[in-house]
Design an enzyme around this catalytic site. Sequence first.
Site, short mmCIF file in Angstrom:
data_model
loop_
_atom_site.label_atom_id
_atom_site.label_comp_id
_atom_site.label_asym_id
_atom_site.label_seq_id
_atom_site.Cartn_x
_atom_site.Cartn_y
_atom_site.Cartn_z
CG HIS A 160 42.65 38.83 39.69
ND1 HIS A 160 43.81 38.62 38.96
CD2 HIS A 160 41.68 39.10 38.79
CE1 HIS A 160 43.54 38.75 37.68
NE2 HIS A 160 42.27 39.03 37.54
CG ASN B 276 46.29 36.26 44.05
OD1 ASN B 276 47.24 37.03 44.26
ND2 ASN B 276 45.71 36.17 42.86
NE ARG C 256 58.71 34.65 37.89
CZ ARG C 256 59.31 34.38 36.74
NH1 ARG C 256 58.85 33.44 35.96
NH2 ARG C 256 60.35 35.09 36.35
CB VAL C 257 51.92 30.30 38.01
CG1 VAL C 257 50.95 29.16 38.27
CG2 VAL C 257 51.24 31.42 37.22
C1 GRF Z 1 47.41 44.65 42.41
O1 GRF Z 1 46.62 45.30 41.47
C2 GRF Z 1 46.96 43.21 42.57
O2 GRF Z 1 45.60 43.04 42.41
C3 GRF Z 1 47.71 42.52 41.46
O3 GRF Z 1 48.97 43.15 41.44
C4 GRF Z 1 48.85 44.48 41.96
C5 GRF Z 1 49.83 44.61 43.09
O4 GRF Z 1 49.93 45.93 43.56
N1 GRF Z 1 47.73 41.09 41.68
P1 GRF Z 1 50.80 46.27 44.83
O5 GRF Z 1 52.22 45.76 44.60
O6 GRF Z 1 50.17 45.57 46.01
O7 GRF Z 1 50.75 47.75 44.96
#
Ligand code: GRF
Length: 206
Positions: free
Chosen positions: A114, A112, A96-97
């Site tokens: 990514h 965060n 969610r943003v």
């Molecule tokens: C990861 O790839 C993260 O970069 C992205 O969502 C995924 C989360 O994976 N934002 P997990 O739930 O931590 O296994």
Amino acid sequence: MTFPLERPARLAVFASGRGSNLRSLVTAFPSGDPLASVVLVLSNKRTAGALSFAEANGVPARAVPFGSDRDRFEREVTTLLGAFKIDLICLAGFMRVLSPAFTARYAGRILNVHPSLLPAFPGLHAQRQALSAGVDASGCTVHFVDAGVDTGAVIVQRPVPVFPDDTEAALAARILNEEHRAYPDAVRRVLTGRAQARAGTLEVSA
Ligand code: GRF
């Protein structure tokens, strides 16, 4: 608030899914660690694997459904963050943003992870975007969260190769492996004052 603190930091992890990054953070910052401990896991999904993992590992877990009212969601979350005296928020697969008001309130205190080397491939399906673009390297980024989507100052990046016959799943798994190293590393950098927010501007030092 500025880091470093003179006591162990209290971390909250926000996760919407399976929670493998949560697991890496709990492993890196267990209860009693001198630098930090994960003391709260919050999910917008009651069925998130992250919540079950937290419960099984003795970390307080709370579900706060997002619904259609982001203001109400953020008020509830803010109350929880205050009650748990949270110093740093780690978004880990949190889908969610958050509002500009929320990110401003916790500026320099929300991170965060990514699955791309930002600024390349922000937003959803970063691994698919990388494959479509035909790049030969991608990776992961841990960054401070600001009002944009995946736009905040970069703290740590780790590259991985992209192979010609890669599937999205294979690339995602390779990147995820690096996320699990990058996230604890970034948290350590922030908590020890090596990456920090100053006067409303986010600055990252080596
Ligand atoms: C990861 O790839 C993260 O970069 C992205 O969502 C995924 C989360 O994976 N934002 P997990 O739930 O931590 O296994």
